[in-house]
Scaffold this motif. Structure first.
Motif, mmCIF file in Angstrom:
data_model
loop_
_atom_site.group_PDB
_atom_site.id
_atom_site.type_symbol
_atom_site.label_atom_id
_atom_site.label_comp_id
_atom_site.label_asym_id
_atom_site.label_seq_id
_atom_site.Cartn_x
_atom_site.Cartn_y
_atom_site.Cartn_z
ATOM 1 N N LYS A 234 62.105 73.955 -63.692
ATOM 2 C CA LYS A 234 61.761 75.247 -63.106
ATOM 3 C C LYS A 234 62.152 75.249 -61.640
ATOM 4 C CE LYS A 234 57.057 73.394 -62.785
ATOM 5 N NZ LYS A 234 55.650 73.570 -63.173
ATOM 6 N N GLY A 235 62.265 76.443 -61.073
ATOM 7 C CA GLY A 235 62.642 76.504 -59.670
ATOM 8 C C GLY A 235 62.510 77.889 -59.070
ATOM 9 N N VAL A 236 62.489 77.904 -57.744
ATOM 10 C CA VAL A 236 62.570 79.134 -56.950
ATOM 11 C C VAL A 236 63.710 78.913 -55.968
ATOM 12 C CG1 VAL A 236 61.404 80.660 -55.325
ATOM 13 C CG2 VAL A 236 60.090 79.580 -57.158
ATOM 14 N N LEU A 237 64.739 79.773 -56.042
ATOM 15 C CA LEU A 237 65.985 79.480 -55.331
ATOM 16 C C LEU A 237 66.410 80.607 -54.399
ATOM 17 C CD1 LEU A 237 68.032 78.238 -58.422
ATOM 18 C CD2 LEU A 237 66.557 76.875 -56.927
ATOM 19 N N ALA A 238 67.055 80.200 -53.317
ATOM 20 C CA ALA A 238 67.742 81.144 -52.431
ATOM 21 C C ALA A 238 69.218 81.150 -52.822
ATOM 22 C CB ALA A 238 67.586 80.714 -50.970
ATOM 23 N N VAL A 239 69.743 82.342 -53.118
ATOM 24 C CA VAL A 239 71.136 82.467 -53.540
ATOM 25 C C VAL A 239 71.873 83.346 -52.537
ATOM 26 C CG1 VAL A 239 72.674 83.338 -55.347
ATOM 27 C CG2 VAL A 239 70.567 82.137 -55.971
ATOM 28 N N LYS A 240 73.072 82.905 -52.165
ATOM 29 C CA LYS A 240 73.855 83.608 -51.151
ATOM 30 C C LYS A 240 74.004 85.085 -51.477
ATOM 31 C CE LYS A 240 76.505 79.455 -50.078
ATOM 32 N NZ LYS A 240 77.728 78.703 -50.332
ATOM 33 N N GLY A 241 73.689 85.915 -50.488
ATOM 34 C CA GLY A 241 73.915 87.349 -50.617
ATOM 35 C C GLY A 241 72.874 88.118 -51.401
ATOM 36 N N GLY B 250 62.469 86.763 -41.531
ATOM 37 C CA GLY B 250 62.000 85.575 -40.817
ATOM 38 C C GLY B 250 61.605 84.414 -41.714
ATOM 39 N N GLU B 251 61.556 84.640 -43.034
ATOM 40 C CA GLU B 251 61.179 83.554 -43.948
ATOM 41 C C GLU B 251 62.349 82.587 -44.124
ATOM 42 O OE1 GLU B 251 59.527 82.980 -48.558
ATOM 43 O OE2 GLU B 251 60.147 84.966 -47.833
ATOM 44 N N ASN B 252 62.043 81.294 -44.113
ATOM 45 C CA ASN B 252 63.084 80.291 -44.333
ATOM 46 C C ASN B 252 63.600 80.385 -45.758
ATOM 47 O OD1 ASN B 252 63.056 79.161 -41.791
ATOM 48 N ND2 ASN B 252 61.539 77.614 -42.314
ATOM 49 N N ARG B 253 64.896 80.587 -45.908
ATOM 50 C CA ARG B 253 65.484 80.623 -47.251
ATOM 51 C C ARG B 253 65.633 79.173 -47.725
ATOM 52 N NH1 ARG B 253 67.926 85.823 -48.523
ATOM 53 N NH2 ARG B 253 69.406 84.837 -49.943
ATOM 54 N N GLU B 254 64.894 78.827 -48.769
ATOM 55 C CA GLU B 254 64.893 77.454 -49.249
ATOM 56 C C GLU B 254 64.946 77.436 -50.780
ATOM 57 O OE1 GLU B 254 61.288 75.339 -48.358
ATOM 58 O OE2 GLU B 254 60.118 76.544 -49.766
ATOM 59 N N CYS B 255 65.236 76.253 -51.319
ATOM 60 C CA CYS B 255 65.299 76.059 -52.770
ATOM 61 C C CYS B 255 64.313 74.969 -53.176
ATOM 62 C CB CYS B 255 66.707 75.639 -53.197
ATOM 63 S SG CYS B 255 67.965 76.893 -52.856
ATOM 64 N N ARG B 256 63.587 75.226 -54.257
ATOM 65 C CA ARG B 256 62.678 74.228 -54.834
ATOM 66 C C ARG B 256 62.981 74.121 -56.321
ATOM 67 N NH1 ARG B 256 56.519 75.228 -52.704
ATOM 68 N NH2 ARG B 256 56.936 75.820 -50.559
ATOM 69 N N LEU B 257 63.196 72.904 -56.814
ATOM 70 C CA LEU B 257 63.441 72.678 -58.234
ATOM 71 C C LEU B 257 62.646 71.461 -58.693
ATOM 72 C CD1 LEU B 257 66.480 73.177 -56.719
ATOM 73 C CD2 LEU B 257 67.093 73.554 -59.104
ATOM 74 N N VAL B 258 62.132 71.520 -59.916
ATOM 75 C CA VAL B 258 61.407 70.393 -60.505
ATOM 76 C C VAL B 258 61.921 70.178 -61.932
ATOM 77 C CG1 VAL B 258 59.158 69.519 -61.280
ATOM 78 C CG2 VAL B 258 59.313 70.824 -59.160
ATOM 79 N N ASP C 110 55.207 76.452 -59.007
ATOM 80 C CA ASP C 110 54.248 77.457 -59.481
ATOM 81 C C ASP C 110 53.384 78.006 -58.354
ATOM 82 O OD1 ASP C 110 55.260 76.968 -61.954
ATOM 83 O OD2 ASP C 110 53.624 75.696 -62.625
ATOM 84 N N GLU C 111 52.981 77.125 -57.425
ATOM 85 C CA GLU C 111 52.120 77.586 -56.322
ATOM 86 C C GLU C 111 52.815 78.665 -55.508
ATOM 87 O OE1 GLU C 111 52.103 75.688 -52.568
ATOM 88 O OE2 GLU C 111 52.928 73.832 -53.362
#
Length: 297
Positions: free
Chosen positions: A237-244, A271-279, A17-18
């Motif tokens: 919940k999550g915020v994800l980086a998806v290919k393409g 320049g932002e690191n593409r990362e995934c966060r899930l809880v 959420d943050e």
């Protein structure tokens, strides 16, 4: 418009959420607390509020969002037992969002002796209740839910909503919190030595890594997870980086309900690191299986 500082409390050790709040706030004054705000990080709340006193010049107030598993009583206590906080803040009201589709099973859930039902506590302490997801149930179900709420808390205003949309004026500067009313309901409210016990079968597990996921594989895995464990999967919940994809995939789910999209408000910046966060939050979670399931995507 009004300007608020935010204290965001997340049950898991990885914040989702943050990340969403920070990317939609033009001017940031956000404190993040990971852990249970009503016990393990309760002292941190007082520290955060005192730290904000110096920073909040020009702000109209502080919004504290607790986890869905928090007992609101110890959080509210903070505003009455600490003299410095008492001088600087007044508790305007406690707002509880109620899921019209799923709340009855949680309100009626039998807990072990001595263990609190946090769902009941949150309804009991509320000054305003947002009865959300009214579009997903019929009128008979809504009436049943409202009657159950009224049986616990006859005084709170109930506002029916979809997607939690409500006029801010109905939630802000309402001067609804009454210490006298709470002491009538709970004479031990100001006793800071009292212990409360959570259901230890409820826990969270988080996954965070730099890299990208295969969106199709993730959706297939989540669908399988819902089929097998939806009853015990309270929130995910999550915020994800998806290919393409240039935008982040932001999702959340409650039991069998799932909502997610590539939201144009959350683009990946240069320049932002593409990362995934899930809880994942639920009962008797198989943490290793959940982490493996995510990483296999």
């Amino acid at each position: 418009g009004m300007r608020f500082a935010i204290i965001e409390n997340e049950f898991g050790e990885v914040g989702v959420d943050e990340k969403v709040i920070k990317e939609t706030s033009e001017e940031q004054l956000i404190e993040v607390m990971n852990g249970c705000i009503c016990c393990t990080v309760r002292g941190d709340l007082a520290v955060a509020l005192k730290r904000l006193i110096a920073k909040t010049t020009g702000f109209d107030g502080v919004i504290i969002e607790t986890t869905g598993l928090a007992d609101p009583a110890p959080v509210a206590q903070t505003f009455f037992v600490d003299e410095e906080i008492k001088r600087s803040y007044s508790l305007d009201g406690i707002i509880t969002v109620v899921d019209a589709k799923h709340v009855l099973e949680h309100l009626h859930e039998e807990k072990p002796e001595g263990v609190e039902n946090e769902c009941v506590e949150q309804v009991a302490f509320a000054d305003r209740i947002l009865l959300n997801k009214c579009d997903l149930v019929d009128e008979a179900r809504i009436e049943e839910v409202q009657n159950a709420i009224r049986g616990i808390n006859a005084n709170a205003d109930i506002i029916r909503t979809q997607h939690s949309q409500v006029e801010p004026a109905k939630l802000i500067n309402i001067e609804a919190f009454s210490l006298a009313k709470v002491l009538e309901m709970d004479p031990e409210f100001l006793n800071t030595d009292g212990e409360h016990q959570h259901d230890l079968s409820v826990s969270s597990t988080s996954v965070r890594f730099e890299g990208e996921l295969n969106h199709q594989q993730l959706r297939m895995w989540l669908s399988e997870l819902q089929q097998n464990t939806a009853k015990d999967l309270f929130r995910y919940k999550g915020v994800l980086a998806v290919k393409g994809m240039p935008n982040k995939f932001v999702f959340q789910g409650v039991h069998m309900l799932f909502n997610g999209s590539f939201d144009p408000r959350f683009p990946w910046m240069p320049g932002e690191n593409r990362e995934c966060r899930l809880v994942f939050i639920g009962r008797n979670l198989d943490k290793e299986a959940l982490q493996k399931g995510v990483m296999d995507c």
